[in-house]
Design a protein around this motif. Sequence first.
Motif, PDB file in Angstrom:
ATOM      1  N   CYS A  75     -22.666  71.834  22.419  1.00  0.00           N
ATOM      2  CA  CYS A  75     -22.482  73.112  23.113  1.00  0.00           C
ATOM      3  C   CYS A  75     -23.484  74.139  22.590  1.00  0.00           C
ATOM      4  CB  CYS A  75     -21.059  73.622  22.905  1.00  0.00           C
ATOM      5  SG  CYS A  75     -19.826  72.543  23.664  1.00  0.00           S
ATOM      6  N   CYS A  85     -26.505  83.685  29.111  1.00  0.00           N
ATOM      7  CA  CYS A  85     -26.196  82.546  29.986  1.00  0.00           C
ATOM      8  C   CYS A  85     -24.879  81.928  29.569  1.00  0.00           C
ATOM      9  CB  CYS A  85     -27.310  81.514  29.907  1.00  0.00           C
ATOM     10  SG  CYS A  85     -28.904  82.136  30.446  1.00  0.00           S
ATOM     11  N   SER A  86     -24.375  81.090  30.424  1.00  0.00           N
ATOM     12  CA  SER A  86     -23.079  80.480  30.143  1.00  0.00           C
ATOM     13  C   SER A  86     -23.133  79.537  28.947  1.00  0.00           C
ATOM     14  CB  SER A  86     -22.591  79.723  31.383  1.00  0.00           C
ATOM     15  OG  SER A  86     -23.484  78.679  31.692  1.00  0.00           O
ATOM     16  N   TYR A  87     -21.986  79.312  28.414  1.00  0.00           N
ATOM     17  CA  TYR A  87     -21.770  78.397  27.299  1.00  0.00           C
ATOM     18  C   TYR A  87     -21.755  77.005  27.911  1.00  0.00           C
ATOM     19  CZ  TYR A  87     -19.099  76.682  23.236  1.00  0.00           C
ATOM     20  OH  TYR A  87     -18.664  76.022  22.124  1.00  0.00           O
ATOM     21  N   ASN A  88     -22.703  76.139  27.518  1.00  0.00           N
ATOM     22  CA  ASN A  88     -22.778  74.835  28.153  1.00  0.00           C
ATOM     23  C   ASN A  88     -23.204  73.755  27.170  1.00  0.00           C
ATOM     24  OD1 ASN A  88     -25.608  75.103  27.904  1.00  0.00           O
ATOM     25  ND2 ASN A  88     -25.687  76.214  29.816  1.00  0.00           N
ATOM     26  N   ALA A  89     -23.301  72.527  27.657  1.00  0.00           N
ATOM     27  CA  ALA A  89     -23.714  71.392  26.822  1.00  0.00           C
ATOM     28  C   ALA A  89     -25.161  71.032  27.137  1.00  0.00           C
ATOM     29  CB  ALA A  89     -22.806  70.202  27.083  1.00  0.00           C
TER      30      ALA A  89
END
Length: 105
Positions: A75, A85-89
């Motif tokens: 993450c 920006c969004s929290y993502n993998a």
Amino acid sequence: GTPVVVSGVKCYGLLIFPDDYSGDAGNLTYTWEEMQSLGIAFLPASGCNYLSAEDGTRKYGRYWAADAFDGDLACNISFGPNGVCSYNAFPMKAGYAVRLVKDAK
């Protein structure tokens, strides 16, 4: 990232204010000592190994989060001129920066 002046040096990054901050959040000029005493964290713009050399390392920040995801993914959070920006993998081979923190007392 937003242009921020830290101890007289203009740089790009993200200021993170504590939940109980009551000062002027529009102020983008601080010394390191002021940020420390006010509990403000500064994440400087940083590049990564995953994108090309033209990945905007001077205005974008990419940081690993503490959470694992799955397999070779981890993450992360990122920011740029248009905001957070969004929290993502993302693949671990991306080479994002790591922000070391400690528990508040």
